[in-house]
Scaffold this motif. Structure first.
Motif, mmCIF file in Angstrom:
data_model
loop_
_atom_site.group_PDB
_atom_site.id
_atom_site.type_symbol
_atom_site.label_atom_id
_atom_site.label_comp_id
_atom_site.label_asym_id
_atom_site.label_seq_id
_atom_site.Cartn_x
_atom_site.Cartn_y
_atom_site.Cartn_z
ATOM 1 N N LYS A 27 -2.392 0.456 5.659
ATOM 2 C CA LYS A 27 -1.515 0.324 4.488
ATOM 3 C C LYS A 27 -0.307 -0.541 4.809
ATOM 4 C CE LYS A 27 -2.787 4.519 2.008
ATOM 5 N NZ LYS A 27 -2.327 5.822 1.485
ATOM 6 N N TYR A 28 0.289 -0.348 5.991
ATOM 7 C CA TYR A 28 1.405 -1.210 6.402
ATOM 8 C C TYR A 28 0.949 -2.666 6.521
ATOM 9 C CZ TYR A 28 4.467 2.758 7.591
ATOM 10 O OH TYR A 28 5.254 3.881 7.545
ATOM 11 N N ASP A 29 -0.230 -2.865 7.118
ATOM 12 C CA ASP A 29 -0.774 -4.225 7.242
ATOM 13 C C ASP A 29 -0.945 -4.866 5.870
ATOM 14 O OD1 ASP A 29 -0.934 -4.101 10.024
ATOM 15 O OD2 ASP A 29 -3.053 -3.536 10.040
ATOM 16 N N ILE A 30 -1.524 -4.120 4.935
ATOM 17 C CA ILE A 30 -1.762 -4.653 3.592
ATOM 18 C C ILE A 30 -0.436 -4.978 2.908
ATOM 19 C CG2 ILE A 30 -2.705 -4.125 1.296
ATOM 20 C CD1 ILE A 30 -4.830 -4.739 3.494
ATOM 21 N N GLU A 31 0.556 -4.111 3.058
ATOM 22 C CA GLU A 31 1.879 -4.383 2.467
ATOM 23 C C GLU A 31 2.430 -5.703 2.976
ATOM 24 O OE1 GLU A 31 4.685 -1.170 2.936
ATOM 25 O OE2 GLU A 31 3.213 0.298 2.253
ATOM 26 N N GLU A 32 2.333 -5.931 4.279
ATOM 27 C CA GLU A 32 2.812 -7.197 4.853
ATOM 28 C C GLU A 32 1.980 -8.377 4.379
ATOM 29 O OE1 GLU A 32 3.747 -7.652 9.021
ATOM 30 O OE2 GLU A 32 4.172 -5.504 9.161
ATOM 31 N N LEU A 33 0.671 -8.213 4.368
ATOM 32 C CA LEU A 33 -0.215 -9.311 3.992
ATOM 33 C C LEU A 33 -0.045 -9.735 2.539
ATOM 34 C CD1 LEU A 33 -3.426 -8.218 5.924
ATOM 35 C CD2 LEU A 33 -1.977 -10.214 6.408
ATOM 36 N N THR A 34 0.310 -8.795 1.661
ATOM 37 C CA THR A 34 0.477 -9.164 0.251
ATOM 38 C C THR A 34 1.666 -10.099 0.034
ATOM 39 O OG1 THR A 34 1.770 -7.171 -0.208
ATOM 40 C CG2 THR A 34 -0.599 -7.066 -0.659
ATOM 41 N N LEU A 35 2.542 -10.193 1.025
ATOM 42 C CA LEU A 35 3.664 -11.127 0.929
ATOM 43 C C LEU A 35 3.225 -12.572 1.151
ATOM 44 C CD1 LEU A 35 6.330 -9.076 2.910
ATOM 45 C CD2 LEU A 35 6.079 -9.239 0.417
ATOM 46 N N ALA A 36 2.106 -12.762 1.838
ATOM 47 C CA ALA A 36 1.650 -14.114 2.165
ATOM 48 C C ALA A 36 0.298 -14.480 1.551
ATOM 49 C CB ALA A 36 1.559 -14.269 3.684
ATOM 50 N N TYR A 37 -0.462 -13.486 1.113
ATOM 51 C CA TYR A 37 -1.808 -13.723 0.587
ATOM 52 C C TYR A 37 -1.986 -13.032 -0.759
ATOM 53 C CZ TYR A 37 -2.825 -15.124 5.376
ATOM 54 O OH TYR A 37 -2.804 -15.747 6.592
ATOM 55 N N PRO A 38 -2.881 -13.565 -1.589
ATOM 56 C CA PRO A 38 -3.118 -12.939 -2.900
ATOM 57 C C PRO A 38 -4.033 -11.722 -2.800
ATOM 58 C CG PRO A 38 -4.460 -14.895 -2.704
ATOM 59 C CD PRO A 38 -3.608 -14.830 -1.461
ATOM 60 N N ILE A 39 -3.527 -10.702 -2.113
ATOM 61 C CA ILE A 39 -4.281 -9.462 -1.941
ATOM 62 C C ILE A 39 -3.791 -8.473 -2.987
ATOM 63 C CG2 ILE A 39 -4.700 -7.503 -0.396
ATOM 64 C CD1 ILE A 39 -4.451 -9.467 1.936
ATOM 65 N N GLU A 40 -4.731 -7.814 -3.623
ATOM 66 C CA GLU A 40 -4.402 -6.836 -4.662
ATOM 67 C C GLU A 40 -4.876 -5.465 -4.226
ATOM 68 O OE1 GLU A 40 -6.841 -8.595 -7.688
ATOM 69 O OE2 GLU A 40 -5.180 -9.783 -8.461
ATOM 70 N N THR A 41 -4.094 -4.450 -4.559
ATOM 71 C CA THR A 41 -4.534 -3.081 -4.312
ATOM 72 C C THR A 41 -5.122 -2.529 -5.600
ATOM 73 O OG1 THR A 41 -2.318 -2.249 -4.781
ATOM 74 C CG2 THR A 41 -2.861 -2.656 -2.475
ATOM 75 N N ILE A 42 -6.135 -1.694 -5.439
ATOM 76 C CA ILE A 42 -6.847 -1.123 -6.573
ATOM 77 C C ILE A 42 -6.729 0.390 -6.471
ATOM 78 C CG2 ILE A 42 -9.057 -1.034 -7.777
ATOM 79 C CD1 ILE A 42 -9.762 -3.415 -5.699
ATOM 80 N N ARG A 43 -6.231 1.000 -7.512
ATOM 81 C CA ARG A 43 -6.110 2.458 -7.518
ATOM 82 C C ARG A 43 -7.447 3.091 -7.818
ATOM 83 N NH1 ARG A 43 -0.779 5.036 -9.575
ATOM 84 N NH2 ARG A 43 0.609 3.999 -8.138
ATOM 85 N N GLY A 44 -7.613 4.285 -7.320
ATOM 86 C CA GLY A 44 -8.826 5.034 -7.633
ATOM 87 C C GLY A 44 -9.368 5.764 -6.438
ATOM 88 N N ARG A 45 -9.778 6.962 -6.667
ATOM 89 C CA ARG A 45 -10.289 7.793 -5.576
ATOM 90 C C ARG A 45 -11.565 7.192 -4.987
ATOM 91 N NH1 ARG A 45 -10.164 14.050 -5.735
ATOM 92 N NH2 ARG A 45 -8.439 13.607 -4.377
ATOM 93 N N TYR A 46 -12.469 6.718 -5.822
ATOM 94 C CA TYR A 46 -13.751 6.227 -5.302
ATOM 95 C C TYR A 46 -13.886 4.707 -5.422
ATOM 96 C CZ TYR A 46 -14.660 11.161 -5.493
ATOM 97 O OH TYR A 46 -14.571 12.509 -5.323
ATOM 98 N N GLY A 47 -13.268 4.100 -6.418
ATOM 99 C CA GLY A 47 -13.378 2.656 -6.592
ATOM 100 C C GLY A 47 -12.151 1.921 -6.115
ATOM 101 N N GLY A 48 -11.226 2.632 -5.483
ATOM 102 C CA GLY A 48 -9.978 2.024 -5.049
ATOM 103 C C GLY A 48 -10.111 1.286 -3.735
#
Length: 117
Positions: free
Chosen positions: A41-62
């Motif tokens: 999660k920390y990695d993704i938070e940092e990466l979203t600052l430089a790359y078009p990474i999106e988080t998806i909510r959801g227990r099974y499809g997230g």
């Protein structure tokens, strides 16, 4: 079994994985890299600052995904470059306009979709 990577190596690998798979779960990435879910999660938070990474909510499809149209190793326009070319587009007609539209779609796919709305 993947060797334990340092933070930068792991983040680079996450970007590569998302460019190939397009989407994955946080827990799957944590297991694959032998780190905690919190670390990913920390990695993704940092990466979203430089790359078009999106988080998806959801227990099974997230999870996380790389925005459609993005891949590494390809050059992209920043928003200022895109806006300048978008202004120039308004002055073009015919084939030149079609070519400029294709340039904008190819080199600013994320911006192009946002401004096209």
């Amino acid at each position: 079994m993947r060797k334990r990577l340092n933070k930068n190596e792991r983040q680079d690998a996450i970007v590569q994985i998302l460019c190939i798979r397009r989407q994955d779960t946080i827990s799957n990435l944590a297991e694959e890299f032998h780190v905690s879910v919190r670390t990913i999660k920390y990695d993704i938070e940092e990466l979203t600052l430089a790359y078009p990474i999106e988080t998806i909510r959801g227990r099974y499809g997230g999870g996380v995904r790389m925005r459609e149209g993005y891949s590494t190793g390809k050059k992209y326009l920043n928003s200022e470059q895109y806006q300048l070319l978008q202004k120039k587009l308004l002055t073009l007609i015919g084939t030149e306009r079609t070519i400029m539209e294709s340039i904008l779609a190819d080199f600013a796919p994320c911006l192009h979709k946002e401004y096209a709305k």
